[in-house]
Design a protein around this motif. Structure first.
Motif, PDB file in Angstrom:
ATOM      1  N   ALA A  26     -18.303  47.877 -65.969  1.00  0.00           N
ATOM      2  CA  ALA A  26     -17.151  48.765 -66.078  1.00  0.00           C
ATOM      3  C   ALA A  26     -15.881  48.122 -65.540  1.00  0.00           C
ATOM      4  N   PHE A  27     -16.010  47.305 -64.503  1.00  0.00           N
ATOM      5  CA  PHE A  27     -14.845  46.670 -63.885  1.00  0.00           C
ATOM      6  C   PHE A  27     -14.588  45.252 -64.403  1.00  0.00           C
ATOM      7  N   ASN A  28     -15.424  44.789 -65.313  1.00  0.00           N
ATOM      8  CA  ASN A  28     -15.247  43.426 -65.820  1.00  0.00           C
ATOM      9  C   ASN A  28     -14.565  43.452 -67.189  1.00  0.00           C
ATOM     10  N   ASN A  29     -13.836  42.380 -67.485  1.00  0.00           N
ATOM     11  CA  ASN A  29     -13.183  42.238 -68.782  1.00  0.00           C
ATOM     12  C   ASN A  29     -14.213  42.342 -69.904  1.00  0.00           C
ATOM     13  N   GLY A  30     -13.903  43.157 -70.918  1.00  0.00           N
ATOM     14  CA  GLY A  30     -14.868  43.394 -71.984  1.00  0.00           C
ATOM     15  C   GLY A  30     -15.232  42.139 -72.742  1.00  0.00           C
ATOM     16  N   THR A  31     -14.238  41.319 -73.073  1.00  0.00           N
ATOM     17  CA  THR A  31     -14.512  40.079 -73.787  1.00  0.00           C
ATOM     18  C   THR A  31     -15.327  39.113 -72.946  1.00  0.00           C
ATOM     19  N   ASP A  32     -15.006  39.030 -71.669  1.00  0.00           N
ATOM     20  CA  ASP A  32     -15.751  38.138 -70.778  1.00  0.00           C
ATOM     21  C   ASP A  32     -17.196  38.600 -70.626  1.00  0.00           C
ATOM     22  N   SER A  33     -17.436  39.910 -70.730  1.00  0.00           N
ATOM     23  CA  SER A  33     -18.796  40.423 -70.575  1.00  0.00           C
ATOM     24  C   SER A  33     -19.715  39.929 -71.683  1.00  0.00           C
TER      25      SER A  33
ATOM     26  N   TYR B 253     -24.172  40.114 -63.006  1.00  0.00           N
ATOM     27  CA  TYR B 253     -25.279  40.750 -62.297  1.00  0.00           C
ATOM     28  C   TYR B 253     -24.775  41.761 -61.263  1.00  0.00           C
ATOM     29  N   LEU B 254     -24.245  41.284 -60.154  1.00  0.00           N
ATOM     30  CA  LEU B 254     -23.867  42.183 -59.062  1.00  0.00           C
ATOM     31  C   LEU B 254     -22.390  42.106 -58.705  1.00  0.00           C
ATOM     32  N   TRP B 255     -21.600  41.298 -59.418  1.00  0.00           N
ATOM     33  CA  TRP B 255     -20.184  41.167 -59.086  1.00  0.00           C
ATOM     34  C   TRP B 255     -19.393  40.829 -60.351  1.00  0.00           C
ATOM     35  N   PRO B 256     -18.275  41.521 -60.589  1.00  0.00           N
ATOM     36  CA  PRO B 256     -17.478  41.228 -61.792  1.00  0.00           C
ATOM     37  C   PRO B 256     -16.910  39.810 -61.764  1.00  0.00           C
ATOM     38  N   ARG B 257     -16.827  39.210 -62.928  1.00  0.00           N
ATOM     39  CA  ARG B 257     -16.279  37.868 -63.034  1.00  0.00           C
ATOM     40  C   ARG B 257     -14.767  37.908 -63.263  1.00  0.00           C
ATOM     41  N   LYS B 258     -14.301  38.849 -64.081  1.00  0.00           N
ATOM     42  CA  LYS B 258     -12.875  39.034 -64.343  1.00  0.00           C
ATOM     43  C   LYS B 258     -12.557  40.522 -64.176  1.00  0.00           C
ATOM     44  N   TRP B 259     -11.941  40.841 -63.056  1.00  0.00           N
ATOM     45  CA  TRP B 259     -11.659  42.248 -62.752  1.00  0.00           C
ATOM     46  C   TRP B 259     -10.636  42.813 -63.725  1.00  0.00           C
TER      47      TRP B 259
END
Length: 302
Positions: A46-53, A59-65
């Motif tokens: 939910a907190f990560n960039n959709g394209t980056d996902s 896993y446990l931490w967003p890569r691109k907030w």
């Protein structure tokens, strides 16, 4: 010799207890991780960039907030109206359903009530057999329930499962309490409200939470009976339409990279899941202590 044998047995027991504690602790930690991981992963998406996902590896931490996923959900048309109707139907529907099921359960739980076993069997059958979607729709339309708020309330006022759980719990309350109240001149409603209901708080809280979750998560009845009325839409129905619209959009990776506001169905679904689960999850800590006393006692005794 006897003392040595006793000490030896104590050591063996102590060792087995320690092994059990270690294994039980490891098992419970793994169980908690398995249980919480899907929720934590959904929060990360939910907190990560959709394209980056789309790259995976989250896993446990967003890569691109980012907050774009939540903005997409919160800027949906009719979302505030849907939230208002959902809260209203959850509160009003839970109170009315709990009152109706509790009153019916009290009647059926009385030993002097005739045909209570036959009626209980009849209600159990309704848990597995229904008239079908089209006859139900025609019935509601004939009763004037379509395009109205009461279609959310009246059909769900009586639930056979909830009534039977409450009835079984009430059946475990000693008859002497009711008999002493009758000797003091108390009527049936007085006994139900002032004697029986205070003792049924655990099962009431458990059933109320289940009913509230059902109302909060419901969207199919809004689509089926109030589809043409935007003023009677629900939060879940609006989120379902939002997800459908996102799914119908182009899912090309390059197209999403070129768009500054691009989101993916997965990221939007994750944001919608987090937003809708928070109100219900916040109720669990307050009602959790009633679960064991409510369902265990209500589900075991005859």
């Amino acid at each position: 010799m006897d003392k040595r044998m006793i000490l030896h047995e104590k050591k063996k027991t102590s060792l087995s207890d320690k092994i059990f504690i270690v294994l039980n602790t490891v098992f419970m930690i793994l169980f908690v991780v398995i249980t919480l991981y899907p929720v934590l992963n959904t929060l990360v998406l939910a907190f990560n960039n959709g394209t980056d996902s789309l790259r995976g590896g989250l896993y446990l931490w967003p890569r691109k907030w980012t907050l774009k996923n939540f903005n997409t959900v919160l800027h949906k048309n009719n979302l505030l109206i849907g939230a208002y109707i959902t809260v209203l139907r959850t509160v009003f529907g839970t109170l009315t359903a709990l009152a109706a099921n509790a009153l019916l359960a009290y009647i059926v739980s009385r030993k002097r009530f005739l045909f209570k076993k036959e009626l209980s069997l009849f209600w159990v059958i309704t848990m597995y057999v229904n008239g079908g979607m089209i006859p139900t729709f025609l019935l509601y339309k004939g009763l004037g329930l379509t395009n109205s708020f009461m279609v959310y309330i009246i059909p769900g006022m009586i639930g056979a499962f909830y009534m039977l759980v409450i009835r079984t719990y009430m059946g475990g309350i000693p008859d002497s309490l009711e008999e002493s109240a009758q000797l003091d001149g108390a009527g049936e409603m007085t006994i139900f409200i002032r004697i029986i209901s205070p003792l049924c708080k655990p099962v009431y809280a458990t059933v109320a939470l289940f009913i509230a979750v059902g109302h909060w998560n419901s969207w199919f009845d809004a689509m089926l009976y109030n589809r043409m009325s935007t003023s009677l839409t629900t939060l879940q129905y609006e989120l379902m339409k939002l997800l459908s619209s996102v799914m119908n959009q182009s899912t090309s990776i390059q197209a999403m990279k070129d768009s500054a506001t691009a989101v993916t169905p997965t990221s939007v679904r994750a944001a919608a899941t987090i937003l809708t689960m928070l109100p219900i999850v916040s109720l669990y800590p307050f009602l959790q202590r009633y679960f064991v006393a409510g369902l265990t006692i209500g589900g075991v005794k005859e």
